[in-house]
Scaffold this active site. Structure first.
Site, PDB file in Angstrom:
ATOM      1  N   ASN A  37      -1.239   2.282 -11.353  1.00  0.00           N
ATOM      2  CA  ASN A  37      -0.846   1.142 -10.511  1.00  0.00           C
ATOM      3  C   ASN A  37       0.089   0.237 -11.319  1.00  0.00           C
ATOM      4  O   ASN A  37      -0.346  -0.441 -12.240  1.00  0.00           O
ATOM      5  CB  ASN A  37      -2.120   0.395 -10.093  1.00  0.00           C
ATOM      6  CG  ASN A  37      -1.832  -0.806  -9.199  1.00  0.00           C
ATOM      7  OD1 ASN A  37      -0.682  -1.217  -9.042  1.00  0.00           O
ATOM      8  ND2 ASN A  37      -2.882  -1.375  -8.633  1.00  0.00           N
TER       9      ASN A  37
ATOM     10  N   HIS B 105       2.488   1.056  -1.662  1.00  0.00           N
ATOM     11  CA  HIS B 105       2.076   0.612  -2.993  1.00  0.00           C
ATOM     12  C   HIS B 105       1.066   1.617  -3.528  1.00  0.00           C
ATOM     13  O   HIS B 105       0.176   2.073  -2.811  1.00  0.00           O
ATOM     14  CB  HIS B 105       1.463  -0.785  -2.910  1.00  0.00           C
ATOM     15  CG  HIS B 105       0.782  -1.192  -4.175  1.00  0.00           C
ATOM     16  ND1 HIS B 105       1.398  -1.092  -5.402  1.00  0.00           N
ATOM     17  CD2 HIS B 105      -0.475  -1.659  -4.412  1.00  0.00           C
ATOM     18  CE1 HIS B 105       0.557  -1.498  -6.337  1.00  0.00           C
ATOM     19  NE2 HIS B 105      -0.578  -1.840  -5.765  1.00  0.00           N
TER      20      HIS B 105
ATOM     21  N   CYS C 265       0.872  -7.348  -6.333  1.00  0.00           N
ATOM     22  CA  CYS C 265       1.432  -6.031  -5.973  1.00  0.00           C
ATOM     23  C   CYS C 265       2.339  -6.099  -4.745  1.00  0.00           C
ATOM     24  O   CYS C 265       3.030  -5.136  -4.428  1.00  0.00           O
ATOM     25  CB  CYS C 265       0.313  -5.034  -5.739  1.00  0.00           C
ATOM     26  SG  CYS C 265      -0.809  -4.907  -7.138  1.00  0.00           S
TER      27      CYS C 265
END
Ligand code: UT7
Length: 359
Positions: free
Chosen positions: A286, A256, A116
């Site tokens: 996500n 994020h 990520c």
């Protein structure tokens, strides 16, 4: 030569059209509910790739929009750097597939894999190359097709992730604005808390590893959560200090998007005003490397990113990896180049028309 800064001159994102709601997952009988997912994560729906869509096809769509906004031709690119942990292939790099799909024939291309944190890492590399004078025009992409790595029988992971892509064009400029800091960190000792174990050189694909589901994402959520909060807050503070600014100087924070509770906890630690934080996890889940560039593009489209705004990006992901970056937003093409490109484009249009009517 005057010192060059790296400025964002274009942005774009692509989200696949297939919407999967919490209710859809509830109906799949995996033992989850809209109520659990909403209260524990903030996610209401996510997008899954349709048949034929992959990380590279989504990345290419986002990249085309970013290039169009920057009024830059693919041939003008020196670099395509793509962050992903769900590449089309182990190799060749997904960036190469995008480079050829775009026709960016002059560009070097490679992938960055920091889960990520991949987009923030890719941005740091492109920024460094521009500052060093080894690239002028870079396409920086974050793209993921995580639905292809999900075990739809594992409720602890399958409700969290989604697919999509975002891209920015980063250009060398004499402007005094641009990327002001980029910090990256890692702790590889905790790699197995969030990983895909199988399919690489240590656990090559066999019938047995596939039967054991080793090619799916597995995560120890609780431990990951705690580390994410601390690491993102620390990285944000470090990036602010490196840029010589404080949280008060930030107009918008784009974190994020892993869990709205993580974002809330980071914001509280930093004593950062909530209204300055961009959150879109409710619609995309996500999307790992894609979450920050999708959020950048959405924030800009919604008028939440204005020229001169100071932006804080902060990420955490598998590895573990984490990082942050501060930049002053430019977000529109550099005026002198824009004029030139419009003239060039008009000339090409005339040529195209002539080509069609010529006997
Ligand atoms: O992007 C990279 C970084 N990723 C992250 O940062 C994600 C970090 N972790 C998280 O966001 C959270 O830890 C999760 C959302 C993954 C989990 O939330 P949690 O509040 O930490 O829940 P938990 O793992 O402690 O699980 C609580 C309970 C468990 O049941 P028992 O053992 O208490 O009976 C789980 O089995 O919730 C259960 N559970 C679920 N129940 C319904 C776990 N997933 C689900 C689900 N639906 N989808």
């Amino acid at each position: 030569m005057a010192k060059q800064n790296a400025v964002v001159t274009g942005y774009g994102f692509y989200a696949p059209s297939r919407v999967v709601t919490n209710l859809d997952l509830e109906k799949m009988g995996v033992g989850t509910s809209d109520e659990w997912i909403t209260t524990r994560t903030g996610i209401k729906e996510r997008r899954f790739a349709s048949d034929g869509e992959t990380t590279s096809t989504m990345a290419t769509r986002a990249a085309r929009i970013a290039l169009e906004r920057a009024r830059l031709r693919p041939q003008d690119l020196d670099l395509v750097v793509l962050g992903t942990c769900s590449p089309d292939y182990l190799f060749p790099a997904t960036a190469c597939l995008v480079q050829t799909a775009l026709g960016a024939e002059r560009a070097g291309a490679f992938d960055v894999e920091a889960a990520c944190t991949s987009f923030v890492s890719a941005l740091a590399i492109a920024n460094g190359m521009i500052l060093a004078g080894s690239a002028r025009n870079a396409l920086v992409i974050g793209a993921e097709c995580l639905s292809h790595l999900l075990d739809l029988k594992d409720r602890t992971t399958c409700v969290l992730f989604g697919d999509g892509a975002g891209a920015v064009v980063l250009e060398a400029s004499n402007a005094s604005v641009g990327v002001e800091s980029a910090v990256l960190h890692a702790d590889g000792s905790k790699g197995d808390l969030l990983w895909v174990e199988g399919g690489g050189s240590r656990v090559p694909a066999t019938n047995e590893t596939v039967a054991q589901g080793k090619h799916f994402i597995r995560m120890q959520g609780g431990e990951t959560f705690k580390l994410a909060v601390k690491s993102m807050a620390d990285a944000a503070e470090e990036a602010l200090a490196e840029a010589g600014v404080t949280a008060d100087d930030i107009d918008i924070m784009i974190p994020h998007q892993a869990n709205v509770r993580i974002i809330d906890a980071v914001v509280k630690r930093l004593k950062f005003p909530e209204e300055k934080v961009f959150v879109n996890i409710q619609r995309y889940g996500n999307t790992s490397a894609a979450s920050i560039p999708i959020a950048i593009a959405e924030a800009a489209e919604q008028g939440r990113l204005k020229k001169g705004d100071r932006v804080l990006l902060v990420a955490f992901g598998g590895g573990f990896t984490w990082g942050a970056s501060v930049m002053e937003w430019w977000g529109v093409p550099i005026p002198d180049r824009r004029e030139k490109t419009i003239v060039e484009r008009a000339a090409r249009t005339v040529e195209d028309v002539l080509d069609k009517v010529r006997p």
